[in-house]
Motif scaffolding. Structure first.
Motif, PDB file in Angstrom:
ATOM      1  N   TYR A 509      94.812 -94.259  75.591  1.00 35.17           N
ATOM      2  CA  TYR A 509      95.736 -93.772  76.608  1.00 35.17           C
ATOM      3  C   TYR A 509      97.200 -93.882  76.173  1.00 35.17           C
ATOM      4  O   TYR A 509      98.100 -93.535  76.940  1.00 35.17           O
ATOM      5  N   ASP A 510      97.425 -94.339  74.937  1.00 32.67           N
ATOM      6  CA  ASP A 510      98.776 -94.352  74.360  1.00 32.67           C
ATOM      7  C   ASP A 510      98.984 -93.185  73.408  1.00 32.67           C
ATOM      8  O   ASP A 510     100.070 -93.005  72.864  1.00 32.67           O
ATOM      9  N   LEU A 511      97.933 -92.383  73.165  1.00 36.64           N
ATOM     10  CA  LEU A 511      98.029 -91.271  72.222  1.00 36.64           C
ATOM     11  C   LEU A 511      99.012 -90.213  72.731  1.00 36.64           C
ATOM     12  O   LEU A 511      99.133 -89.972  73.935  1.00 36.64           O
ATOM     13  N   THR A 512      99.701 -89.580  71.775  1.00 38.01           N
ATOM     14  CA  THR A 512     100.628 -88.499  72.101  1.00 38.01           C
ATOM     15  C   THR A 512     100.240 -87.244  71.321  1.00 38.01           C
ATOM     16  O   THR A 512      99.470 -87.304  70.363  1.00 38.01           O
ATOM     17  N   VAL A 513     100.798 -86.130  71.743  1.00 35.94           N
ATOM     18  CA  VAL A 513     100.563 -84.878  71.013  1.00 35.94           C
ATOM     19  C   VAL A 513     101.014 -85.026  69.574  1.00 35.94           C
ATOM     20  O   VAL A 513     100.345 -84.565  68.633  1.00 35.94           O
ATOM     21  N   GLU A 514     102.155 -85.691  69.363  1.00 36.60           N
ATOM     22  CA  GLU A 514     102.676 -85.882  68.008  1.00 36.60           C
ATOM     23  C   GLU A 514     101.707 -86.688  67.150  1.00 36.60           C
ATOM     24  O   GLU A 514     101.523 -86.406  65.958  1.00 36.60           O
ATOM     25  N   ASP A 515     101.078 -87.704  67.738  1.00 31.98           N
ATOM     26  CA  ASP A 515     100.087 -88.503  66.992  1.00 31.98           C
ATOM     27  C   ASP A 515      98.942 -87.629  66.508  1.00 31.98           C
ATOM     28  O   ASP A 515      98.488 -87.746  65.360  1.00 31.98           O
ATOM     29  N   LEU A 516      98.466 -86.754  67.384  1.00 30.16           N
ATOM     30  CA  LEU A 516      97.258 -85.989  67.084  1.00 30.16           C
ATOM     31  C   LEU A 516      97.514 -84.835  66.127  1.00 30.16           C
ATOM     32  O   LEU A 516      96.718 -84.589  65.216  1.00 30.16           O
ATOM     33  N   VAL A 517      98.611 -84.100  66.309  1.00 35.00           N
ATOM     34  CA  VAL A 517      98.849 -82.944  65.436  1.00 35.00           C
ATOM     35  C   VAL A 517      99.158 -83.378  64.009  1.00 35.00           C
ATOM     36  O   VAL A 517      99.103 -82.557  63.082  1.00 35.00           O
ATOM     37  N   ALA A 518      99.466 -84.659  63.797  1.00 35.41           N
ATOM     38  CA  ALA A 518      99.689 -85.156  62.434  1.00 35.41           C
ATOM     39  C   ALA A 518      98.379 -85.339  61.670  1.00 35.41           C
ATOM     40  O   ALA A 518      98.394 -85.550  60.452  1.00 35.41           O
ATOM     41  N   LEU A 519      97.237 -85.241  62.369  1.00 38.03           N
ATOM     42  CA  LEU A 519      95.930 -85.394  61.731  1.00 38.03           C
ATOM     43  C   LEU A 519      95.424 -84.053  61.228  1.00 38.03           C
ATOM     44  O   LEU A 519      95.744 -82.998  61.790  1.00 38.03           O
ATOM     45  N   ASP A 520      94.630 -84.082  60.167  1.00 38.62           N
ATOM     46  CA  ASP A 520      94.039 -82.864  59.628  1.00 38.62           C
ATOM     47  C   ASP A 520      93.139 -82.218  60.674  1.00 38.62           C
ATOM     48  O   ASP A 520      92.313 -82.884  61.307  1.00 38.62           O
ATOM     49  N   GLY A 521      93.283 -80.906  60.842  1.00 38.53           N
ATOM     50  CA  GLY A 521      92.409 -80.163  61.726  1.00 38.53           C
ATOM     51  C   GLY A 521      92.810 -80.179  63.190  1.00 38.53           C
ATOM     52  O   GLY A 521      92.135 -79.571  64.023  1.00 38.53           O
ATOM     53  N   TRP A 522      93.892 -80.856  63.519  1.00 36.97           N
ATOM     54  CA  TRP A 522      94.346 -80.925  64.906  1.00 36.97           C
ATOM     55  C   TRP A 522      95.556 -80.006  65.096  1.00 36.97           C
ATOM     56  O   TRP A 522      96.529 -80.087  64.353  1.00 36.97           O
ATOM     57  N   GLY A 523      95.466 -79.146  66.096  1.00 35.10           N
ATOM     58  CA  GLY A 523      96.596 -78.323  66.487  1.00 35.10           C
ATOM     59  C   GLY A 523      97.121 -78.771  67.843  1.00 35.10           C
ATOM     60  O   GLY A 523      96.549 -79.650  68.493  1.00 35.10           O
ATOM     61  N   GLU A 524      98.190 -78.158  68.271  1.00 32.65           N
ATOM     62  CA  GLU A 524      98.792 -78.568  69.545  1.00 32.65           C
ATOM     63  C   GLU A 524      97.846 -78.319  70.719  1.00 32.65           C
ATOM     64  O   GLU A 524      97.779 -79.115  71.654  1.00 32.65           O
TER      65      GLU A 524
END
Length: 710
Positions: A509-524
């Motif tokens: 529940y602390d994850l942000t969009v910025e955290d996720l899009v920095a991963l391979d295969g993740w888009g906004e």
């Protein structure tokens, strides 16, 4: 294999001075000179350590030299293509490209009987008089082509289809035993064939780490090597214990074009003097390649057959996997006359070993920690073929069975597959140790005390145990938990490995969009969707929350019973053992496990962290009244569109009772597709009315229960 000569007048070879001047005190010329001396010294130390197995400095001293070189190259932009610092791995690749081989990399004809080897000799003798043979182990690894120009590493490719292979240049550069700069006086252009492998001790150690992290071990060293070499992130390859042997000169000359013009891919290599495979072996060693020390020259085929038999007898003592012996005509000009078929060389033959039986040796025993904290002992094995499947690990079940069999590391055991699927140790054939394996007193992952419950052992660390974290996060988002779409095991593992989840499920529940899009295969879009799912999960029904947090023995059904009995999360958390036993179906052992879970301060802290992030389970309320009060229903078979838990919840939410077995107190047995025969027979014996799904839903409708369109 002779030890290499140290680079002359190099201060970083013997008893190196590690008291370096501050980098800012150096000018560019001084930095360049020191960096070159460090590269030469590190190449020498790499050779002594990885090829000769005879290091001359301590690991810590080597690390200091390496760190200094990295710092110099970074501060003064001094990186070179052949620098040892290249081994730490470059930027991740989008995909592996393909490259065409300098010459075709063909396969080798093979057989497992002496008669087949003698037939090979007969075919050779039709062209070659009194052939001499070279013999070497047939490595069970991954064949590779490596190319050098002016003695500097340029490119590497897998065998592929023999004509083209995958470009693994960046990954192979990270392998310590692959020289980035050659010694001596190699040809200006050189293509070498060798075998990538993982040494057996390193393979077992690496598999142990994977099991302890909750990951599946590799089936065998070859699979591990192949999977590692094809990683898109070279830094992952750099972390794994790959090694290699060089065994063949594919091409050599002043240039690649000159080699092609000579058309001598299987004859004497131009301008090198390599007239035999024995010459090749000696030259490869002189140029700094690791070569195998079990290379032999035999004067006739009977000597080659005897070589294979000696190799088979020594197989288990070798630090690498082999599956036979390769026998090659020594004279390269003779090889050229023999030529090739479309698939293999006519001048080489692989005399293979018989397949291993289902008896093997336990090389290690590790303890794997499951999602609920249960400790499972896993035997790591010398890979063995069991019913056509390569097995490298097997379960040992529990302490009672271990004690009964007297199993310990080093024992020779028989492996069977339960239901032809799950491998397990069935008996000890020969013991090579005293006593038997015993469970650790503390969890190997978190150090919490281990408690025994009958034949089983459990970690008491609960939600704070890192070994339980990946599986715990995945279960938290599963259908049996909070049903968070997009949060499966693969995603959970990525979040944990990338450090986005460090403590427990509350980190989700602390994850942000910025955290996720920095991963391979993740888009906004995918990031936004997952965060929306997480936000929607903050007010789950209490039964779903109790199931999701991984209380031992508590699945969806028992979670619903607990929620119905206690109604709120606080009431569940503050209940006593006797309170839990008041819930239908909860006995003394289950009550103890639930109580221990909520008494654990780490578990309570995780729940508090979830609440701090807005996760607030809804109190349990009777959703539909008492329309089915007094009725007991049993389900068997599958009902389209419904899970068993959902059907039972539907009955219980409207005042009825859903049980798992038919008795004289049962009012209805609902039979879906593929019903259980015993329940149907029990229903007939107890005069219980049997309903199909349509009749069941009609019954609900007649009592005013709306089940929608399902």
């Amino acid at each position: 294999m002779s030890a290499p000569d140290p680079p002359p007048d190099n201060p970083y070879v013997e008893n190196p001075d590690l008291d370096f001047e501050p980098i800012e005190a150096l000018d560019e010329a001084q930095a360049a000179a020191q960096a070159e001396a460090l590269r030469d010294a590190i190449r020498y130390h790499d050779r002594r350590y990885y090829v000769e197995a005879d290091p001359v400095i301590a690991d810590r001293a080597y690390d200091r030299l390496f760190e200094r070189l990295q710092a110099l190259e970074s501060a003064f932009d001094l990186q070179t293509p052949d620098s040892p610092t290249r081994r730490v791995g470059g930027e991740p690749l989008d995909e592996l490209g393909t490259v065409e081989h300098v010459v075709p990399m063909l396969s080798i004809d093979s057989g497992g009987e002496p008669a087949a080897v003698r037939e090979f000799d007969t075919r050779v003798r039709r062209t070659v008089t009194d052939p001499e043979y070279v013999c070497e182990p047939k490595f069970d690894g991954l064949s590779i082509e490596v190319i050098y120009e002016d003695g500097v590493y340029q490119r590497a490719a897998t065998r592929g289809d023999g004509q083209t292979g995958e470009d693994v240049t960046e990954n192979v550069a990270t392998i310590d035993s692959v020289p980035l700069r050659l010694r001596g006086d190699p040809p200006a252009f050189l293509a070498v064939r060798g075998e990538i492998y993982i040494p057996r001790p390193d393979f077992q150690a690496y598999n142990r780490e994977r099991v302890e992290r909750g990951e599946d071990p590799f089936a065998n060293p070859r699979n591990a090597a192949a999977g590692t070499l094809r990683q898109l992130d070279p830094s992952v390859t750099a972390e794994r214990p790959l090694s290699w042997f060089a065994y063949d000169v594919l091409a050599a000359g002043p240039t690649a074009e000159a080699f092609e013009a000579a058309d001598a891919s299987t004859g004497p290599v131009p301008e090198t003097g390599l007239e035999t495979h024995a010459d090749e072996h000696a030259a490869l060693e002189d140029w700094g390649f690791p070569v195998n020390d079990r290379f032999e020259v035999q004067t006739d085929i009977e000597g080659a057959i005897a070589y294979r038999d000696r190799l088979l007898a020594a197989r288990e003592e070798l630090p690498y996997e082999i599956d036979g012996a390769v026998i090659k005509v020594n004279d390269r000009a003779a090889c050229a006359r023999l030529g090739t078929t479309a698939r293999h060389y006519r001048w080489a033959f692989a005399y293979k070993f018989p397949a291993r039986a289902e008896e093997t040796t336990i090389t290690d025993i590790v303890v794997q920690v499951g999602r609920t904290g249960r400790l499972t002992p896993v035997a790591l094995l010398e890979p063995v073929d069991v019913g056509g499947v390569t097995v490298s690990r097997a379960t040992l079940h529990n302490q009672s069975e271990i004690e009964a069999m007297g199993v310990a590391v080093g024992d020779e055991v028989r492996i069977e597959r339960a239901g032809d699927v799950i491998p397990y140790v069935s008996e000890v054939i020969e013991s090579h140790s005293e006593g038997h394996f015993t469970f650790p007193e503390t969890c190997p992952a978190c150090g919490s005390p281990v408690e025994r419950d009958g034949p089983r052992h459990f970690c008491t660390g609960g939600l704070t145990c890192p070994a339980q974290l990946v599986a715990g996060v995945a279960y938290f988002g599963s259908e049996d938990g909070l049903d968070i779409e997009g949060l499966g095991e693969e995603t959970a593992r990525e979040f944990v490995e990338r450090g986005l989840i460090e403590q427990d499920v509350a980190d989700l529940y602390d994850l942000t969009v910025e955290d996720l899009v920095a991963l391979d295969g993740w888009g906004e879009r995918s990031a936004t969707n997952l965060l929306a799912e997480l936000d929607a999960s903050k007010h789950p029904p209490l039964p779903d929350f109790l199931a999701a947090i991984g209380i031992p023995t508590v699945g969806p059904t028992l979670a619903r019973d607990l929620a119905r009995h206690f109604e709120t999360l606080d009431a569940v958390m503050e209940a006593t053992r006797s309170d839990y036993q008041a819930v239908e179906g909860v006995g003394e052992t289950v009550a103890e496990r639930i109580s221990e879970f909520f008494e654990n301060e780490g578990n309570r802290r995780v729940i508090e962290r979830l609440r701090e992030r807005g996760v607030d389970p809804e109190p349990m309320t009777e959703a539909g009244g008492d329309e089915l009060a007094g009725f007991t229903v049993v389900f068997t078979g599958s009902v389209e569109g419904w899970t068993r838990d959902e059907l039972q919840a539907l009955v219980e939410d409207h005042g009825g009772s859903a049980t798992s077995s038919v008795s004289g107190n049962t009012d209805y047995l609902v039979t879906g597709s593929n019903p259980g025969q015993s329940k149907t027979q029990d229903a007939a014996a107890n005069d219980v009315e049997i309903l199909d799904p349509e009749a069941f839903f009609d019954l609900l409708s007649s009592r005013g229960i709306d089940v929608g369109d399902r």
